[in-house]
Motif scaffolding. Structure first.
Motif, PDB file in Angstrom:
ATOM      1  N   ILE A   1     -37.270 -10.738  13.637  1.00  0.00           N
ATOM      2  CA  ILE A   1     -36.013 -11.456  13.423  1.00  0.00           C
ATOM      3  C   ILE A   1     -36.065 -12.061  12.033  1.00  0.00           C
ATOM      4  N   ILE A   2     -35.025 -11.763  11.244  1.00  0.00           N
ATOM      5  CA  ILE A   2     -34.967 -12.267   9.874  1.00  0.00           C
ATOM      6  C   ILE A   2     -33.681 -13.068   9.696  1.00  0.00           C
ATOM      7  N   ASP A   3     -33.709 -14.004   8.764  1.00  0.00           N
ATOM      8  CA  ASP A   3     -32.525 -14.829   8.544  1.00  0.00           C
ATOM      9  C   ASP A   3     -31.558 -14.112   7.616  1.00  0.00           C
ATOM     10  N   ARG A   4     -30.474 -14.803   7.252  1.00  0.00           N
ATOM     11  CA  ARG A   4     -29.416 -14.187   6.440  1.00  0.00           C
ATOM     12  C   ARG A   4     -29.904 -13.814   5.050  1.00  0.00           C
TER      13      ARG A   4
ATOM     14  N   THR B  50     -40.253   5.972  12.101  1.00  0.00           N
ATOM     15  CA  THR B  50     -39.673   5.155  13.165  1.00  0.00           C
ATOM     16  C   THR B  50     -38.165   5.367  13.260  1.00  0.00           C
ATOM     17  N   ILE B  51     -37.621   4.969  14.416  1.00  0.00           N
ATOM     18  CA  ILE B  51     -36.178   4.776  14.560  1.00  0.00           C
ATOM     19  C   ILE B  51     -35.923   3.285  14.346  1.00  0.00           C
ATOM     20  N   MET B  52     -35.226   2.943  13.264  1.00  0.00           N
ATOM     21  CA  MET B  52     -35.014   1.539  12.899  1.00  0.00           C
ATOM     22  C   MET B  52     -33.574   1.152  13.248  1.00  0.00           C
ATOM     23  N   ARG B  53     -33.455  -0.049  13.836  1.00  0.00           N
ATOM     24  CA  ARG B  53     -32.136  -0.560  14.239  1.00  0.00           C
ATOM     25  C   ARG B  53     -31.992  -1.991  13.729  1.00  0.00           C
ATOM     26  N   VAL B  54     -30.896  -2.276  13.019  1.00  0.00           N
ATOM     27  CA  VAL B  54     -30.617  -3.615  12.499  1.00  0.00           C
ATOM     28  C   VAL B  54     -29.287  -4.081  13.104  1.00  0.00           C
ATOM     29  N   GLN B  55     -29.300  -5.258  13.728  1.00  0.00           N
ATOM     30  CA  GLN B  55     -28.115  -5.761  14.394  1.00  0.00           C
ATOM     31  C   GLN B  55     -27.901  -7.237  14.041  1.00  0.00           C
ATOM     32  N   SER B  56     -26.646  -7.598  13.811  1.00  0.00           N
ATOM     33  CA  SER B  56     -26.309  -8.985  13.480  1.00  0.00           C
ATOM     34  C   SER B  56     -26.245  -9.827  14.742  1.00  0.00           C
ATOM     35  N   SER B  57     -26.612 -11.125  14.628  1.00  0.00           N
ATOM     36  CA  SER B  57     -26.510 -12.076  15.731  1.00  0.00           C
ATOM     37  C   SER B  57     -25.714 -13.287  15.236  1.00  0.00           C
ATOM     38  N   PHE B  58     -24.686 -13.636  16.000  1.00  0.00           N
ATOM     39  CA  PHE B  58     -23.789 -14.725  15.580  1.00  0.00           C
ATOM     40  C   PHE B  58     -23.911 -15.921  16.528  1.00  0.00           C
ATOM     41  N   ASP B  59     -23.605 -17.102  16.007  1.00  0.00           N
ATOM     42  CA  ASP B  59     -23.612 -18.298  16.854  1.00  0.00           C
ATOM     43  C   ASP B  59     -22.281 -18.417  17.581  1.00  0.00           C
ATOM     44  N   SER B  60     -22.116 -19.502  18.334  1.00  0.00           N
ATOM     45  CA  SER B  60     -20.914 -19.678  19.155  1.00  0.00           C
ATOM     46  C   SER B  60     -19.649 -19.797  18.326  1.00  0.00           C
ATOM     47  N   LYS B  61     -19.780 -20.123  17.034  1.00  0.00           N
ATOM     48  CA  LYS B  61     -18.615 -20.239  16.158  1.00  0.00           C
ATOM     49  C   LYS B  61     -18.332 -18.944  15.378  1.00  0.00           C
ATOM     50  N   GLY B  62     -19.110 -17.882  15.690  1.00  0.00           N
ATOM     51  CA  GLY B  62     -18.883 -16.610  15.019  1.00  0.00           C
ATOM     52  C   GLY B  62     -19.519 -16.516  13.650  1.00  0.00           C
ATOM     53  N   LYS B  63     -20.446 -17.440  13.337  1.00  0.00           N
ATOM     54  CA  LYS B  63     -21.107 -17.435  12.040  1.00  0.00           C
ATOM     55  C   LYS B  63     -22.443 -16.698  12.165  1.00  0.00           C
ATOM     56  N   LEU B  64     -22.781 -15.884  11.142  1.00  0.00           N
ATOM     57  CA  LEU B  64     -24.020 -15.119  11.170  1.00  0.00           C
ATOM     58  C   LEU B  64     -25.225 -16.052  11.249  1.00  0.00           C
ATOM     59  N   SER B  65     -26.092 -15.810  12.247  1.00  0.00           N
ATOM     60  CA  SER B  65     -27.302 -16.621  12.405  1.00  0.00           C
ATOM     61  C   SER B  65     -28.548 -15.850  11.961  1.00  0.00           C
ATOM     62  N   TYR B  66     -28.733 -14.649  12.524  1.00  0.00           N
ATOM     63  CA  TYR B  66     -29.953 -13.881  12.258  1.00  0.00           C
ATOM     64  C   TYR B  66     -29.618 -12.386  12.280  1.00  0.00           C
ATOM     65  N   TYR B  67     -30.607 -11.624  11.805  1.00  0.00           N
ATOM     66  CA  TYR B  67     -30.603 -10.176  11.984  1.00  0.00           C
ATOM     67  C   TYR B  67     -31.768  -9.832  12.906  1.00  0.00           C
ATOM     68  N   ILE B  68     -31.515  -9.001  13.897  1.00  0.00           N
ATOM     69  CA  ILE B  68     -32.578  -8.492  14.775  1.00  0.00           C
ATOM     70  C   ILE B  68     -32.897  -7.068  14.333  1.00  0.00           C
ATOM     71  N   VAL B  69     -34.160  -6.855  13.929  1.00  0.00           N
ATOM     72  CA  VAL B  69     -34.600  -5.537  13.442  1.00  0.00           C
ATOM     73  C   VAL B  69     -35.639  -5.007  14.424  1.00  0.00           C
ATOM     74  N   SER B  70     -35.403  -3.819  14.975  1.00  0.00           N
ATOM     75  CA  SER B  70     -36.350  -3.211  15.921  1.00  0.00           C
ATOM     76  C   SER B  70     -36.798  -1.856  15.399  1.00  0.00           C
ATOM     77  N   PHE B  71     -38.026  -1.473  15.767  1.00  0.00           N
ATOM     78  CA  PHE B  71     -38.616  -0.206  15.328  1.00  0.00           C
ATOM     79  C   PHE B  71     -39.205   0.508  16.548  1.00  0.00           C
ATOM     80  N   VAL B  72     -38.914   1.799  16.677  1.00  0.00           N
ATOM     81  CA  VAL B  72     -39.526   2.648  17.705  1.00  0.00           C
ATOM     82  C   VAL B  72     -40.360   3.692  16.979  1.00  0.00           C
TER      83      VAL B  72
END
Length: 625
Positions: free
Chosen positions: A355-358, A426-448
């Motif tokens: 998990i990485i920040d903005r 790897t298969i790399m996937r990057v997905q945005s995660s937002f808080d309850s106000k719709g503001k970007l909080s983190y990026y979730i990066v996964s690797f297979v």
């Protein structure tokens, strides 16, 4: 209590939906799998029929060349002019020697200018050897008289039925060569072809189910390539197909399609029939067909179906194992919690997650990430390690990933990670995660990690293109390289041509007959080793048949190719472990690679004719073929 009931309802609903979705997906995949399997089998069978068609045509060209060679021999000229007992004996001995080394002829005969068969020679131990000379059929002799000088004619006798062949019709084809000496028609050379032997020669698919049947113009089976072997059928359709003597009796719609189209495939009553028209004889179309019953089609797709069933069962089991704890976690933790994000990602696929920040600084990684990259959580904290893992050369990719994530909130693709000198696919996937106000909080990066799968895919690719006995490229790979080289030859400088050579081990049938197939296999392996140690790194060496090899030599002049091929020939000749010689024919490769292959084959035949252990060149086969 109320909370517990709500939790139970949610859990049951999720489980039921998951099982229903999995079942729908399973049935959809099952039908797609059957359709894909049917298409693949049809295409594979069509490819094999195309190859079998080419082999039939090639064999017929060999027969024409043989007829020309025999017709222009001195013993035949002497006999046709004198018909003395001495010349008859000399010609008989020559023909008997020829037939003892050939299994493709029922007999050789000479018919004089009045239509009388004055000489006929059968192969040793032939069941027809007791037959005596006879007057030729009037229709046959009338047709022979219409042939011009040096014109080879074809005559098809009506198929006959023999108890020796289980009631299956056999096809008798004759090649007729007019013999004209000093403008005087002296008679006709007649070669009776053994079509059953020819079919066995060209119809050698390793899969018995894909061996082609040969049908006459009325749908009757002339040669049962696939159904003449023992095949188990549990359905009535399969048994009828096995016992049929005419395809029109059991598959009338299929036979209708075969008459309308040159090639294709039809499914009738569950039986898949792949067909192709074979134009061997003028005005007499024959047909190649591969028929597969429903049992056989199911058997060919059985492995994939079982794999799908196992995958579905495993998916349901894993899904149930993960749905229950995931549901409880979703009920007790907030959606935007970092720990909750990491736990859900880990449970969803047990993949490496960071998990990485903005600003792309690392906030948290799971143990699988440490195992995959070798980077501990303490080392990566507050660092932009993702950019380093992608490598300096991937700076543009790094920018493109996050540009796409900002636009679509998600990105996924195959990526190579660099850690020191090691590379991880790897298969790399990057997905945005937002808080309850719709503001970007983190990026979730996964690797297979798919490194092992990529290595296995590469090994399987090499195995599919290699001949196991010789460790050389196989015929499939050779045909791909031949087409590619022909295209490059069209674009390349004419001063740097590409040459194509065909190499054949001399007297190889004698080795198999006298010393056994094990010794024959050893000879092939040894000759392959010797040739591969002599050819240049830029040359492409392949085994394309039993004892036949091919070499593609890019950027090689005719003179240089002749020197290189003679060097190969000499090295094989002096090798004490092989104790054989090879004959070579070569030509310059042109964009018309089929014609070039034919020229090289004619040159190889010339090397065989003039005594073997020779290198011959044929640049233009137009007047010869």
């Amino acid at each position: 209590m109320k909370y517990r009931r709500a939790l139970q309802k949610v859990l049951v609903t999720v489980v039921v939906m998951f099982v229903a979705i999995t079942a729908i997906f399973h049935f959809q995949r099952y039908h797609e799998l059957r359709q894909t399997s049917l298409s693949q089998i049809s295409q594979q069978a069509l490819n094999y029929l195309e190859y079998t068609d080419r082999e039939y045509q090639r064999a017929l060209n060999e027969f024409r060349s043989m007829a020309t060679l025999i017709a222009n021999s001195k013993p035949l000229y002497d006999y046709a002019q004198t018909k003395t007992e001495y010349h008859e004996q000399a010609l008989t001995e020559q023909w008997q020697t020829l037939l003892s080394n050939q299994q493709s002829y029922y007999k050789l005969a000479f018919i004089d200018a009045q239509g009388q068969e004055t000489l006929c020679v059968f192969p040793p131990h032939s069941k027809f050897a007791h037959q005596t000379r006879a007057q030729s059929q009037p229709e046959f002799f009338a047709y022979a008289q219409t042939l011009s000088d040096h014109q080879i004619g074809y005559w098809e006798n009506r198929p006959w039925t023999s108890d020796d062949h289980n009631g299956v019709k056999e096809l008798d084809i004759k090649l007729i060569y007019p013999l004209t000496i000093e403008a005087q028609r002296e008679g006709y050379l007649v070669l009776d072809l053994n079509m059953e032997s020819l079919s066995q020669r060209v119809n050698y698919s390793p899969d018995l189910l894909l061996r082609a049947d040969l049908l006459d113009q009325n749908g009757g089976y002339l040669i049962k390539g696939g159904h003449g072997v023992e095949r188990v059928h549990t359905s009535n359709i399969g048994k009828r197909l096995h016992a049929a003597t005419n395809i029109a009796d059991v598959q009338p719609k299929t036979w209708q399609k075969m008459q309308e189209f040159e090639d294709g495939f039809v499914k009738e009553h569950g039986v898949l029939t792949v067909f192709k028209t074979l134009n061997l004889i003028e005005a007499t179309p024959l047909h190649l067909a591969i028929s597969l019953s429903p049992d056989e089609l199911t058997g060919l797709a059985q492995e994939a179906i079982e794999a799908l069933n196992r995958e579905t069962g495993l998916a349901i089991l894993l899904g149930l194992l993960f749905i229950v704890p995931t549901t409880f976690m979703l009920m007790y933790y907030r959606r935007n919690s970092i720990d909750s994000h990491l736990a859900r990602a880990a449970l969803s696929g047990m993949s490496a997650v960071m998990i990485i920040d903005r600003y792309c600084k690392t906030v948290l990684v799971n143990p699988e990430f440490t195992r995959l990259t070798g980077l501990s959580s303490a080392y990566v904290e507050s660092k932009n390690v993702l950019k380093g893992l992608l490598g300096e050369r991937k700076a543009e990719l790094f920018k493109q990933i996050f540009a796409d994530v900002r636009e679509h909130d998600i990105w996924e693709d195959e990526v190579t990670l660099y850690q020191g000198e090691s590379e991880i696919t790897t298969i790399m996937r990057v997905q945005s995660s937002f808080d309850s106000k719709g503001k970007l909080s983190y990026y979730i990066v996964s690797f297979v990690d798919i490194s092992e799968r990529k290595v296995l895919e590469e090994k399987l690719r090499v195995l599919s293109e290699k001949d196991p006995m010789s460790d050389l490229w196989n015929r499939r790979k050779f045909e791909q390289e031949l087409r590619r080289s022909a295209l490059l030859a069209q674009l390349a400088d004419s001063n740097k041509p590409t040459c194509l050579a065909l190499i054949d081990i001399d007297h190889f049938k004698r080795i198999n007959d006298e010393l056994g197939h094990d010794e024959g296999d050893r000879i092939i392996s040894r000759v392959s080793y010797v040739m591969s140690s002599v050819v240049r790194h830029s040359d492409f060496l392949a085994r394309i048949g039993g004892e036949e090899f091919a070499v593609i030599m890019p950027n090689t002049s005719i003179a240089d190719a002749n020197m290189a091929l003679n060097r190969i020939r000499e090295q094989v000749e002096i090798d004490t472990q092989a104790s054989v010689t090879v004959s070579v024919g070569f030509t310059q490769l042109t964009p018309d690679y089929t014609r070039s292959y034919k020229c090289a084959d004619i040159a190889l035949y010339e090397s065989k004719t003039i005594g073997r252990n020779q290198v011959s060149l044929c640049l233009d086969c137009e007047d010869i073929a």
